[in-house]
Design a protein around this motif. Structure first.
Motif, PDB file in Angstrom:
ATOM      1  N   LYS A  99       0.814  -1.212   0.000  1.00 49.83           N
ATOM      2  CA  LYS A  99       0.000   0.000   0.000  1.00 49.83           C
ATOM      3  C   LYS A  99       0.853   1.270   0.000  1.00 49.83           C
ATOM      4  O   LYS A  99       0.578   2.207  -0.762  1.00 49.83           O
ATOM      5  N   SER A 100       1.892   1.317   0.840  1.00 51.98           N
ATOM      6  CA  SER A 100       2.745   2.502   0.880  1.00 51.98           C
ATOM      7  C   SER A 100       3.573   2.632  -0.394  1.00 51.98           C
ATOM      8  O   SER A 100       3.774   3.744  -0.909  1.00 51.98           O
ATOM      9  N   VAL A 101       4.037   1.508  -0.932  1.00 51.49           N
ATOM     10  CA  VAL A 101       4.820   1.544  -2.178  1.00 51.49           C
ATOM     11  C   VAL A 101       3.953   2.060  -3.320  1.00 51.49           C
ATOM     12  O   VAL A 101       4.433   2.775  -4.206  1.00 51.49           O
ATOM     13  N   THR A 102       2.668   1.723  -3.309  1.00 49.31           N
ATOM     14  CA  THR A 102       1.751   2.259  -4.313  1.00 49.31           C
ATOM     15  C   THR A 102       1.699   3.782  -4.223  1.00 49.31           C
ATOM     16  O   THR A 102       1.766   4.478  -5.242  1.00 49.31           O
ATOM     17  N   ALA A 103       1.602   4.298  -2.996  1.00 47.62           N
ATOM     18  CA  ALA A 103       1.573   5.749  -2.789  1.00 47.62           C
ATOM     19  C   ALA A 103       2.877   6.396  -3.221  1.00 47.62           C
ATOM     20  O   ALA A 103       2.885   7.436  -3.901  1.00 47.62           O
TER      21      ALA A 103
END
Length: 369
Positions: A48-52
């Motif tokens: 999720k954070s890597v997507t952001a």
């Protein structure tokens, strides 16, 4: 021009390590419209954070986007150069990081850091930037803002530092605000205050928000749509009501069972069995299959297709295909071809009239029935 403010299409992001390539994001797609709030939920390591960070293109040196696109107002920003991305960050899209203490520079005053961001993306002079910094601190509820701009981060509380980070992110009035676990480092009371503040600012400024968190309870009341991620993939998406009251993926059900509830005070919380997936050793099929007590052989061998389970609700779970037997019979009775029935539902009828589950598996998954 795209009808969506932000459109992420089949995004793939990888990191090169000594042990091999880590596929942290594997084909994530979603749309974000102006004024909407999107929640991205999942355990640590779900992507999720890597997507952001991929949207902002602030990945570590060993990370890179290997496929897909990120379209902002119809333009694919993955093709932009450094100068274009520098203009995008802060002015068009801002981010609030998880720990405000490590996000703020300890050797510069609050005012210095706020004014730098304002002057970088606007044509304001030093005096105007200072006035804007004080205005933003006032907007986010910081008391005595004229005094706070002269202080250093260590002189403020955790909640106050997070308000400063929000002020910095909103100083240039971006269209999109990404909040990466903005309340994790704060106590429960301050968490509620920060979330309430973000809701008020979102309504006042009309910006779109992407809320990244591991806690479904944090975003229950503020998101228009929720995406649940696991193993770098989207396993379920839908409105908050659909996700909470009609979960259709075993991982989402596990997350919900682990949330404390006043209605189940005497019951033990049920954790999700096993450990988060090793992204260096991804299974051929569903990423969650090794921890799912309802896993089938097809789960081990093939990535489940994304199926529509309600008007505003999609999930990628082979159990949903099993539930489509009645739809298959209805399609066959209506005269649909055997191939169309099998493609839409995964069910096929043999010469003896018996129905069997035999899905046509797309190479990339993600079909929408």
């Amino acid at each position: 021009m795209s009808e969506h403010l932000l459109s992420v299409k089949d995004l793939h992001t990888s990191f090169t390590t000594d042990n091999g390539e880590v596929h942290a994001v594997n084909g994530v797609s979603f749309n974000l419209d102006a004024g909407k709030v999107l929640g991205i939920v999942g355990e640590s390591g779900s992507g999720k954070s890597v997507t952001a960070y991929s949207i902002m293109q602030i990945l570590a040196d060993n990370g890179r986007i290997t496929g897909g696109s990120v379209e902002y107002k119809g333009q694919d920003i993955t093709k932009w150069n450094r100068h274009q991305m520098a203009g995008f960050r802060g002015k068009c899209c801002s981010i609030i990081f998880q720990d405000p203490m490590t996000s703020l520079n300890p050797v510069f005053t609050i005012g210095n850091q706020l004014e730098e961001a304002i002057r970088l993306h606007t044509n304001k002079n030093r005096a105007e930037a200072k006035a804007r910094a004080i205005e933003m601190l006032t907007l986010v509820g910081v008391n005595e803002p004229a005094k706070r701009v002269k202080q250093y981060p260590y002189e403020l509380s955790g909640g106050m530092r997070q308000r400063v980070m929000i002020a910095m992110a909103l100083a240039c009035e971006p269209d999109i605000l990404i909040a990466d676990e903005p309340t994790t480092a704060l106590d429960v009371t301050i968490q509620a205050q920060i979330l309430e503040l973000m809701q008020e600012l979102q309504k006042k400024l009309g910006m779109a928000i992407i809320m990244v968190t591991h806690d479904l309870g944090v975003i229950a009341t503020m998101c228009d749509e929720i995406i649940v991620m696991y193993g770098g993939r989207v396993c379920e998406r839908g409105t908050a009501d659909e996700i909470f009251y009609n979960p259709s993926h075993e991982y989402t059900k596990g997350l919900l069972r682990s949330i404390p509830s006043t209605e189940r005070m005497k019951e033990r919380l049920v954790p999700i069995a096993g450990n988060p997936i090793n992204l260096l050793n991804m299974p051929a099929g569903c990423a969650f299959c090794t921890r799912c007590d309802k896993a089938m052989k097809v789960c081990l061998d093939y990535v489940p297709m994304e199926r529509r389970v309600a008007k505003d609700h999609l999930a990628s779970c082979w159990l949903n295909d099993l539930a489509l037997e009645e739809k298959a019979k209805e399609m066959a009775a209506a005269g649909e071809s055997a191939e169309a029935v099998q493609l839409a539902t995964g069910w096929v009828q043999n010469e003896g009239g018996e129905w069997a589950f035999d899905p046509i598996v797309a190479e990339e998954g993600g079909a929408d029935a």
